[in-house]
Design a protein around this motif. Structure first.
Motif, PDB file in Angstrom:
ATOM      1  N   ARG A  73     -12.563 -83.276 -23.898  1.00  0.00           N
ATOM      2  CA  ARG A  73     -12.899 -84.572 -24.490  1.00  0.00           C
ATOM      3  C   ARG A  73     -12.416 -85.714 -23.599  1.00  0.00           C
ATOM      4  O   ARG A  73     -13.093 -86.734 -23.448  1.00  0.00           O
ATOM      5  CB  ARG A  73     -12.274 -84.671 -25.881  1.00  0.00           C
ATOM      6  CG  ARG A  73     -12.711 -85.901 -26.653  1.00  0.00           C
ATOM      7  CD  ARG A  73     -12.480 -85.758 -28.139  1.00  0.00           C
ATOM      8  NE  ARG A  73     -12.879 -86.971 -28.851  1.00  0.00           N
ATOM      9  CZ  ARG A  73     -14.127 -87.263 -29.197  1.00  0.00           C
ATOM     10  NH1 ARG A  73     -15.113 -86.430 -28.873  1.00  0.00           N
ATOM     11  NH2 ARG A  73     -14.403 -88.369 -29.852  1.00  0.00           N
ATOM     12  N   LEU A  74     -11.236 -85.530 -23.001  1.00  0.00           N
ATOM     13  CA  LEU A  74     -10.740 -86.550 -22.074  1.00  0.00           C
ATOM     14  C   LEU A  74     -11.636 -86.638 -20.845  1.00  0.00           C
ATOM     15  O   LEU A  74     -11.959 -87.742 -20.370  1.00  0.00           O
ATOM     16  CB  LEU A  74      -9.297 -86.229 -21.672  1.00  0.00           C
ATOM     17  CG  LEU A  74      -8.633 -87.173 -20.668  1.00  0.00           C
ATOM     18  CD1 LEU A  74      -8.642 -88.614 -21.177  1.00  0.00           C
ATOM     19  CD2 LEU A  74      -7.197 -86.729 -20.387  1.00  0.00           C
ATOM     20  N   ARG A  75     -12.066 -85.511 -20.318  1.00  0.00           N
ATOM     21  CA  ARG A  75     -12.957 -85.518 -19.157  1.00  0.00           C
ATOM     22  C   ARG A  75     -14.270 -86.226 -19.472  1.00  0.00           C
ATOM     23  O   ARG A  75     -14.864 -86.887 -18.614  1.00  0.00           O
ATOM     24  CB  ARG A  75     -13.248 -84.090 -18.694  1.00  0.00           C
ATOM     25  CG  ARG A  75     -12.077 -83.381 -18.035  1.00  0.00           C
ATOM     26  CD  ARG A  75     -12.502 -82.074 -17.388  1.00  0.00           C
ATOM     27  NE  ARG A  75     -11.350 -81.342 -16.891  1.00  0.00           N
ATOM     28  CZ  ARG A  75     -10.722 -80.376 -17.545  1.00  0.00           C
ATOM     29  NH1 ARG A  75     -11.177 -79.990 -18.752  1.00  0.00           N
ATOM     30  NH2 ARG A  75      -9.679 -79.772 -17.036  1.00  0.00           N
ATOM     31  N   ALA A  76     -14.720 -86.095 -20.722  1.00  0.00           N
ATOM     32  CA  ALA A  76     -16.004 -86.680 -21.115  1.00  0.00           C
ATOM     33  C   ALA A  76     -15.994 -88.204 -21.030  1.00  0.00           C
ATOM     34  O   ALA A  76     -17.059 -88.823 -20.901  1.00  0.00           O
ATOM     35  CB  ALA A  76     -16.362 -86.244 -22.531  1.00  0.00           C
ATOM     36  N   TRP A  77     -14.814 -88.803 -21.075  1.00  0.00           N
ATOM     37  CA  TRP A  77     -14.724 -90.264 -20.932  1.00  0.00           C
ATOM     38  C   TRP A  77     -14.905 -90.694 -19.482  1.00  0.00           C
ATOM     39  O   TRP A  77     -15.084 -91.871 -19.209  1.00  0.00           O
ATOM     40  CB  TRP A  77     -13.379 -90.774 -21.458  1.00  0.00           C
ATOM     41  CG  TRP A  77     -13.211 -90.632 -22.940  1.00  0.00           C
ATOM     42  CD1 TRP A  77     -12.343 -89.813 -23.608  1.00  0.00           C
ATOM     43  CD2 TRP A  77     -13.939 -91.333 -23.957  1.00  0.00           C
ATOM     44  NE1 TRP A  77     -12.474 -89.953 -24.969  1.00  0.00           N
ATOM     45  CE2 TRP A  77     -13.446 -90.893 -25.208  1.00  0.00           C
ATOM     46  CE3 TRP A  77     -14.950 -92.303 -23.935  1.00  0.00           C
ATOM     47  CZ2 TRP A  77     -13.949 -91.371 -26.419  1.00  0.00           C
ATOM     48  CZ3 TRP A  77     -15.447 -92.783 -25.139  1.00  0.00           C
ATOM     49  CH2 TRP A  77     -14.948 -92.317 -26.367  1.00  0.00           C
TER      50      TRP A  77
END
Length: 314
Positions: A73-77
């Motif tokens: 989810r952090l990478r998706a930002w």
């Protein structure tokens, strides 16, 4: 550029506001889960979450950053930079590798002095003449990463941890604002910390609050200042505990008798003998009461012949 911010308490609010006011996009704000607060123990959002919601920013509140789904989810930002200020969760190596420009921490000391949980309080307690803010490129260690920029501020004899907290929060926000473009452009050369100068700022414990009147007055003043607003220095007053919020040292030479003895009580405060010197109490609090000037306390209490001692229950 896209920035992810991670922080939780009031200290983190000014830097987040700086990023919100910048020309870059705060794509997500990571903060600790809501905690029970107040008499009803209802879940309450922290200061950073409140500011993020005020500006309609995405808020993430994971319990840990280690799970694979949290990392994804952090990478998706797709962050270019992650700014971390008193977040309260450890960042695993996998997180440090996600932002293009890494993770930058705003730390409340002049590193390598006072790494750890309580840098503001330990700097006051130790009698440091100055402290400050360090912008640090985060690595896997505890506040061990290379330094990008620093800014200092003096510590006066009247500075409490509460005073210094607010001043450093503003200083951290200003330093971040001044250096943000240079960080994103990679223009700040990282400076390794001198490990031989490193000190550790251990977490505060309530047991440290008890005043030992056999100690010198300057040392007790630093204890009072360092532990305001928590855990608050305290001493025994008969069968009650007296909390000491503010104090001052008096230039008083000679032997003043038994440490803890009340020497004088007047409008200016209550003077107490120490192992060396005299400590003037300026603001105090009895159980169930509010904080009051020590002069008012001395007027309301009979202090002749009183000797303050170990806090009740210790």
């Amino acid at each position: 550029m896209k920035i992810v911010f991670a922080g939780t308490p009031e200290f983190s609010v000014p830097p987040l506001q700086t990023l919100i006011d910048s020309d870059h996009e705060v794509v997500a704000v990571y903060t600790q889960p809501d905690r029970p607060a107040g008499r009803g123990r209802r879940l309450q959002a922290g200061p950073v979450k409140a500011l993020a919601l005020e500006h309609a920013l995405a808020v993430e509140q994971p319990i840990s950053l280690k799970p694979a789904e949290t990392l994804e989810r952090l990478r998706a930002w797709r962050p270019d930079l992650m700014v971390v200020v008193a977040y309260g969760l450890l960042l695993p190596p996998a997180v440090l590798e996600i932002p293009t420009h890494g993770c930058v921490n705003i730390h409340a000391s002049l590193l390598p002095r006072w790494r750890g949980a309580a840098p503001i309080q330990r700097a006051i307690e130790a009698g440091d003449s100055e402290t400050g803010i360090t912008l640090m490129q985060m690595d896997a260690g505890l506040d061990t990463g290379p330094m990008l920029a620093r800014a200092s501020t003096p510590i006066s004899d009247s500075d409490t941890a509460a005073d210094l907290h607010d001043r450093l929060a503003g200083l951290g926000a200003r330093l971040l604002g001044e250096q943000l473009e240079a960080i994103l452009a990679g223009r700040l050369p990282p400076v390794p910390q001198d490990e031989t100068q490193a000190t550790y700022a251990a977490k505060l414990h309530k047991s440290e609050a008890d005043i030992d009147w056999t100690r010198p007055a300057p040392r007790l003043l630093r204890q009072v200042n360092a532990f305001n607003p928590w855990p608050v220095a305290q001493t025994g007053f008969g069968d009650r505990t007296l909390r000491i919020w503010r104090a001052a040292c008096l230039a008083a030479a000679g032997d003043h008798g038994r440490p803890g003895s009340v020497l004088a009580a007047g409008r200016e405060g209550v003077d107490v003998a120490c192992g060396t010197g005299v400590l003037r109490l300026l603001e105090v609090q009895l159980p169930g009461g509010r904080r009051i000037p020590a002069g008012d306390f001395g007027h309301a209490q009979t202090l002749d012949g009183v000797c303050l001692g170990p806090a009740a229950g210790t």
